[in-house]
Design a protein around this motif. Sequence first.
Motif, mmCIF file in Angstrom:
data_model
loop_
_atom_site.group_PDB
_atom_site.id
_atom_site.type_symbol
_atom_site.label_atom_id
_atom_site.label_comp_id
_atom_site.label_asym_id
_atom_site.label_seq_id
_atom_site.Cartn_x
_atom_site.Cartn_y
_atom_site.Cartn_z
ATOM 1 N N GLN A 61 0.861 -1.182 0.000
ATOM 2 C CA GLN A 61 0.000 0.000 0.000
ATOM 3 C C GLN A 61 0.901 1.238 0.000
ATOM 4 O O GLN A 61 1.726 1.410 0.895
ATOM 5 N N PHE A 62 0.751 2.073 -1.007
ATOM 6 C CA PHE A 62 1.581 3.273 -1.049
ATOM 7 C C PHE A 62 0.770 4.449 -1.581
ATOM 8 O O PHE A 62 -0.308 4.286 -2.158
ATOM 9 N N ILE A 63 1.301 5.637 -1.346
ATOM 10 C CA ILE A 63 0.663 6.879 -1.790
ATOM 11 C C ILE A 63 1.587 7.538 -2.804
ATOM 12 O O ILE A 63 2.790 7.673 -2.565
ATOM 13 N N TYR A 64 1.028 7.922 -3.924
ATOM 14 C CA TYR A 64 1.820 8.553 -4.976
ATOM 15 C C TYR A 64 1.364 9.994 -5.173
ATOM 16 O O TYR A 64 0.171 10.271 -5.306
ATOM 17 N N GLY A 65 2.330 10.915 -5.185
ATOM 18 C CA GLY A 65 2.014 12.314 -5.427
ATOM 19 C C GLY A 65 3.053 12.932 -6.347
ATOM 20 O O GLY A 65 4.200 12.495 -6.395
ATOM 21 N N ASN A 66 2.650 13.937 -7.083
ATOM 22 C CA ASN A 66 3.572 14.654 -7.961
ATOM 23 C C ASN A 66 4.276 15.766 -7.198
ATOM 24 O O ASN A 66 3.947 16.068 -6.060
ATOM 25 N N ASP A 67 5.245 16.395 -7.886
ATOM 26 C CA ASP A 67 6.046 17.419 -7.210
ATOM 27 C C ASP A 67 5.324 18.754 -7.071
ATOM 28 O O ASP A 67 5.888 19.717 -6.540
ATOM 29 N N ASP A 68 4.074 18.835 -7.528
ATOM 30 C CA ASP A 68 3.320 20.078 -7.372
ATOM 31 C C ASP A 68 2.131 19.921 -6.437
ATOM 32 O O ASP A 68 1.226 20.750 -6.406
ATOM 33 N N ASP A 84 -8.043 -2.108 4.346
ATOM 34 C CA ASP A 84 -7.313 -2.672 3.213
ATOM 35 C C ASP A 84 -7.900 -2.277 1.865
ATOM 36 O O ASP A 84 -7.504 -2.806 0.824
ATOM 37 N N MET A 85 -8.842 -1.344 1.858
ATOM 38 C CA MET A 85 -9.435 -0.895 0.602
ATOM 39 C C MET A 85 -8.942 0.511 0.275
ATOM 40 O O MET A 85 -8.737 1.336 1.163
ATOM 41 N N LYS A 86 -8.761 0.770 -1.010
ATOM 42 C CA LYS A 86 -8.373 2.103 -1.442
ATOM 43 C C LYS A 86 -9.543 3.067 -1.265
ATOM 44 O O LYS A 86 -10.687 2.725 -1.543
ATOM 45 N N VAL A 87 -9.248 4.266 -0.825
ATOM 46 C CA VAL A 87 -10.240 5.328 -0.772
ATOM 47 C C VAL A 87 -10.121 6.099 -2.084
ATOM 48 O O VAL A 87 -9.080 6.685 -2.380
ATOM 49 N N LYS A 131 -2.571 10.028 -4.381
ATOM 50 C CA LYS A 131 -3.525 8.931 -4.557
ATOM 51 C C LYS A 131 -3.031 7.649 -3.903
ATOM 52 O O LYS A 131 -1.829 7.373 -3.890
ATOM 53 N N PRO A 132 -3.946 6.827 -3.402
ATOM 54 C CA PRO A 132 -3.578 5.524 -2.837
ATOM 55 C C PRO A 132 -3.515 4.454 -3.915
ATOM 56 O O PRO A 132 -4.363 4.410 -4.813
ATOM 57 N N SER A 169 -6.012 3.258 -10.836
ATOM 58 C CA SER A 169 -7.115 3.845 -10.074
ATOM 59 C C SER A 169 -8.409 3.094 -10.347
ATOM 60 O O SER A 169 -9.252 2.934 -9.456
ATOM 61 N N LEU A 170 -8.586 2.641 -11.574
ATOM 62 C CA LEU A 170 -9.790 1.895 -11.944
ATOM 63 C C LEU A 170 -9.710 0.423 -11.569
ATOM 64 O O LEU A 170 -10.732 -0.236 -11.354
#
Length: 223
Positions: A61-68, A84-87, A131-132, A169-170
């Motif tokens: 489980q990880f969170i991804y974000g851009n530099d902005d 254990d579910m993505k929000v 995003k998760p 995401s989908l």
Amino acid sequence: APWIRNVYMIVSSPSQVPSWLDTSKVKIVYHKDFIPEEFLPTFSSLTIEMFLGNIEGLSEQFIYGNDDTFFIKKMTPYNFFYNDMKVTDITTVYVPNIPIRRFFYDIYKRSSELITGIDCRKLKTFRHCSKPFKKSHFNDILNTYGDIIYPSITKFRDKKNYSMVQMASLYDIEHSIPQPYEYKGFFIKEDPTYVYDAIIETRSKNCYEISVDTLDGDPNEGY
């Protein structure tokens, strides 16, 4: 978000690592560490995102974000994962009179159709915020659709590309849950005074994250 165990910063070379950065707290990951050699060098975020699941030590489980994108309030794990579910769909982005770029629309539509198997004329896009994700979903997508995805990967963004962020995401979205919290993001101009004022204003509106991006009034820019 002090509960985050590891922070990874992705760069192409040592020259992109700021001299002031405390690398004891931030792990530097180079493109060559996780992107297959045949796709290097790359100047496309779509190619970089495609192989995030290859980063050594990355949690399931990880969170991804851009530099902005920036958190401006305290976050909890439940903003991103719950039982254990993505929000999903965790933000509403206000971009007055700025339509999604047709370039990105085509990429997102193609990516959505690959995962869902249906004509996505009414496109559901996921907002430009942190995003998760689950690492196994990235790997599952490449293992299942690699024959289609790999030939489309380019060193620069191209309209024939696929978006892993959109596909992941989908993926398994039926086992995700909607965001139960008010969570807003904003596109704001890259001006120091404006950014500061926007942070103060949005914090008072229960905003948790902002995106600092340039919108110059061109109707073809921004998404």
